[in-house]
Design a protein around this motif. Structure first.
Motif, mmCIF file in Angstrom:
data_model
loop_
_atom_site.group_PDB
_atom_site.id
_atom_site.type_symbol
_atom_site.label_atom_id
_atom_site.label_comp_id
_atom_site.label_asym_id
_atom_site.label_seq_id
_atom_site.Cartn_x
_atom_site.Cartn_y
_atom_site.Cartn_z
ATOM 1 N N LEU B 27 0.868 -1.174 0.000
ATOM 2 C CA LEU B 27 0.000 0.000 0.000
ATOM 3 C C LEU B 27 0.902 1.221 0.000
ATOM 4 N N MET B 28 0.666 2.168 -0.885
ATOM 5 C CA MET B 28 1.531 3.350 -0.925
ATOM 6 C C MET B 28 0.696 4.598 -1.178
ATOM 7 N N GLU B 32 3.721 8.132 -4.387
ATOM 8 C CA GLU B 32 4.880 7.250 -4.351
ATOM 9 C C GLU B 32 4.592 5.853 -4.891
ATOM 10 N N TYR B 79 -11.453 5.322 2.444
ATOM 11 C CA TYR B 79 -10.539 5.381 3.587
ATOM 12 C C TYR B 79 -10.719 4.144 4.472
ATOM 13 N N PHE B 82 -9.240 1.246 2.650
ATOM 14 C CA PHE B 82 -7.788 1.332 2.804
ATOM 15 C C PHE B 82 -7.356 0.792 4.162
ATOM 16 N N ALA B 83 -8.078 1.203 5.202
ATOM 17 C CA ALA B 83 -7.726 0.743 6.557
ATOM 18 C C ALA B 83 -7.816 -0.774 6.654
ATOM 19 N N ALA B 86 -4.958 -2.324 4.697
ATOM 20 C CA ALA B 86 -3.709 -2.137 5.440
ATOM 21 C C ALA B 86 -3.606 -3.119 6.600
ATOM 22 N N THR B 87 -4.745 -3.433 7.199
ATOM 23 C CA THR B 87 -4.735 -4.398 8.304
ATOM 24 C C THR B 87 -4.415 -5.797 7.805
ATOM 25 N N HIS B 90 -0.699 -5.559 7.372
ATOM 26 C CA HIS B 90 0.009 -5.323 8.636
ATOM 27 C C HIS B 90 -0.889 -5.678 9.813
#
Lengths: 350, 350, 350
Positions: B27-28, B32, B79, B82-83, B86-87, B90
């Motif tokens: 995820l970036m 970037e 959002y 995304f969260a 991301a979980t 990570h």
């Protein structure tokens, strides 16, 4: 340790007027200095104290009038010269190569043998502690974090996992680098319909603190959500300041106590934010901008601009508003008066 | 760990437009991200970055226009999605059942064997540490305090005596739960006529922190004078926030950095206090109220209301005042002009 | 521990009205008290709660009306009497003479044998810890620092090198005494022409905290640049407060949470600074002055004065300004109206 005034003049630059052979034993404030003390006169507010001082010698700037018979050391910048002399008298503490038995160093960490680790300092897995670093009790260096040479972590300062400090970085007591950014996505349904919740956005980024930065006591710098939060070279941050995730602070900026910078905002080089200033998220503050005390900055600020107030306006306008405000109740009265008189005029038959 | 875009769509809900077989490795941020990265576009301010991004795929919301040829994952809330992604990449750290030799556990404490206690963590007498809790170095659990399952105390986080955390509570570094409330009774005579003093009111209450609460770095929650200070379920509090004695924060409320809530005030469910807000003591803030940044709240706020300014007023009025303030110096000039003209008119013989 | 109401009356002064033989087992808030509990009624805002309370007895002040049949203890100051009774029920913790094996005491330090040092407490070289002090885990007493009798350092409280605490000083968790003052001299050239930098001014002074002072959680008191930062006798400071270098706080002053006092400012005796107040550097605040919440104090304040606002003005003027501000948009409209009418009048041929 003592120096003659002449020696000090050589070390910090400047010219002695008076007794260059004076042996200086201490630096003292104007009010408390005695005949063998050096003092400094850098803030014009204290001229009276300068004139009344019993100091053996005083650092003064080129344009200052000096009472006759007084010994002074003329320097371009009295405060800077004072700082340099004070450093001669009080050189910064040097690390004593040592790791206390009561410190914890993970076997996979690399701690330079010249570093000093006091009891209850903690260095996690794969962390790197550079040459001559000093870790006071309760200092914490998380997994994979890296400290460059000559860093000082005062008691209970925290550098969380994977964050990086450059060289000569100082963290005052209780300072936190790399805490989770404040990121939550509102989830109206929740897990399996369990109801609304704030879903935590993993904060997987880090913090990069460049060389010669100093961070104050209990100041917090959050890690990036993605990417980094960056504190530029030579930045100085006071106590109890909040720097949120993905903020960038340009080199040589100054953040005074209790300032808060919200997420993803960018400060250019040499920005000054005075005490208790707040900056909203996602704005840009241009290089050299000055944010005056307690301002609430809600928009971009152009380079070099001074802003004031909440919401912050350009300083000139803000000061004119303030001046008018003091007369506002009277202004309201004058408007009432005008209304009365006008009504009378209108009532006159023409 | 990698996922195809199609797998991610299944996990977080949403529809792929474009290459569902894309293997996502990271995820970036939009700026970037490269061809094998996923990014997200949730803040319209960043449309330009979205259009310019080289990301392999982007999370976008239903109503967003997408340049042709771009692969996106359409989701209701970018959002939140995304969260969740991301979980997946990570997952939160899991406790490694372990109590370091250099940790301190009082013999009368009960620490669940699945908990992880790092060196210099402290668990006092009669304290309870629930399953899978993680106590980082310098974490402190006072006498009789209780932590539910899956709590994380980051370095130097403090839970004083008898306070209680629910499940999945996270305290960022240096966070303090259960410090003494600020209560002193002025005693004009003092002990045996020794002169005036501030007599300390014993702070005998505690703090109750409900499930799923996160408290920021160096944030302070004082214990009740009598009874409790309560942080409701799912509340998220940022860094350097002050919550005074006997305050109640309703479930799912959000307190941004450097907010201060004075003693005995009650916040309803879902209140949002933005950065540097101050709330006086003994007031009620209704459910869903929004206190905008730097506001000074001196009175009750009705449910759902947005307030702004110091003193805080309803947002609409505050914005009208702000707009008028910018023209205040000019307004004063116009009143002077009116006075002059009126005087001229009055001087005309009628 | 229990007391009859009559015993309490003797201990704290005051007169029982009603059942003096009532055995009091607990102190409880008005809303939660039952028939064997004592409560207190000190804030008129809670009269309804007083009248509805089921408390066995209530501390009330001389002028309060009491419903018939209720037992009360009449006292001059209900809050002070409450504090004294609470202290009878909850006497402050006493040190248990003890130094944990896991504490660190430098061989050259002097720790009174009656002091209590918990695991991970640290006492540096040449430091002195007085009789009956209590050092919680993570408490830090730096080289050459001195603590008088009966001080309490809660977890992770820090007293840096050479600073001095008087007797009965309490530092709440995470409080920092003696961090470096924020002093940097701008050096436009840098070392060997390496470019501009902020040259650190060595902070060689200390902090003196006088007797009976209490400093809140995560509060910071910086050491003097030269000389001392002084916190006067009996001062009480709340959480997250910043006291900068060379500040002097007069005896019995009160600083509420998140206040910031900038360098070299002097507060007289009995000053009260309410929450989130900021005071600039180099000003004097007279004895007994009151700085109302969120004020920004930019000038000297005379003794006894109350100030409000940012920038702070005398309270009377500030309140008149606030009242007028609420009508400011309407005032602007009235000025437009006046201009229109005046133009009409001027247009009338005379």
């Amino acid at each position: 340790m003592t120096f003659t005034l002449r020696e000090l003049a050589e070390r910090v630059g400047g010219a002695v007027e008076g007794d260059g052979a004076l042996v200086v034993a201490r630096l003292m404030p104007l009010e408390e200095a005695g005949p063998s003390d050096l003092s400094f006169f850098a803030n014009k507010k204290y001229r009276h104290a300068f004139e009344a001082s019993r100091a053996g010698a005083v650092l003064v700037e080129p344009d200052e009038a000096v009472p006759s018979g007084r010994t002074v050391l003329r320097v371009k910048n009295a405060y800077l010269a004072f700082a340099k002399v004070a450093t001669l008298f009080h050189p910064p503490a040097q690390a004593v190569p040592f790791a206390a038995e009561q410190a914890f160093i993970h076997p996979s960490a690399h701690v330079d043998p010249s570093a000093e680790l006091m009891p209850f300092a903690f260095v996690g897995a794969d962390a790197v502690v550079g040459p001559r670093c000093i870790l006071y009790p309760g200092a914490y260096v998380g997994e994979g974090a890296r400290l460059g040479a000559d860093c000082v972590l005062w008691p209970n300062a925290v550098v969380r996992d994977r964050c990086r400090l450059g060289e000569r970085v100082v963290l005052e007591p209780g300072c936190v680098v790399g805490s989770d950014g404040f990121g939550f996505a509102f989830d109206p349904e929740g897990e399996a319909g369990s109801g609304p919740r704030h879903y935590k956005v993993p904060q997987t980024g880090t913090v990069v603190v460049e060389d010669d930065v100093e961070l104050g006591a209990n100041t917090c710098v959050d890690r990036g959500t993605l990417g980094v939060t960056r504190i530029g070279r030579g930045v100085k941050i006071d106590n109890l300041v909040q720097v949120a995730h993905n903020v960038e602070i340009g080199p040589l900026s100054i953040l005074v106590s209790q300032v808060g910078i919200s997420g993803s905002s960018k400060l250019g080089a040499g920005v000054v934010a005075a005490g208790q200033v707040g900056v909203v998220g996602h704005v840009e503050i241009g290089a050299g901008a000055k944010l005056l005390a307690q301002s609430g900055v809600t928009n971009d600020v152009p380079a070099g601009e001074m802003v004031l107030g909440s919401p912050a306006r350009s300083r000139g306008l803000a000061l004119r508003i303030e001046a008018t405000l003091s007369r506002l109740p009277e202004l309201a009265k004058r408007v009432r008066e005008l209304e009365k008189k006008l009504a009378e005029l209108e009532a006159v038959p023409r």
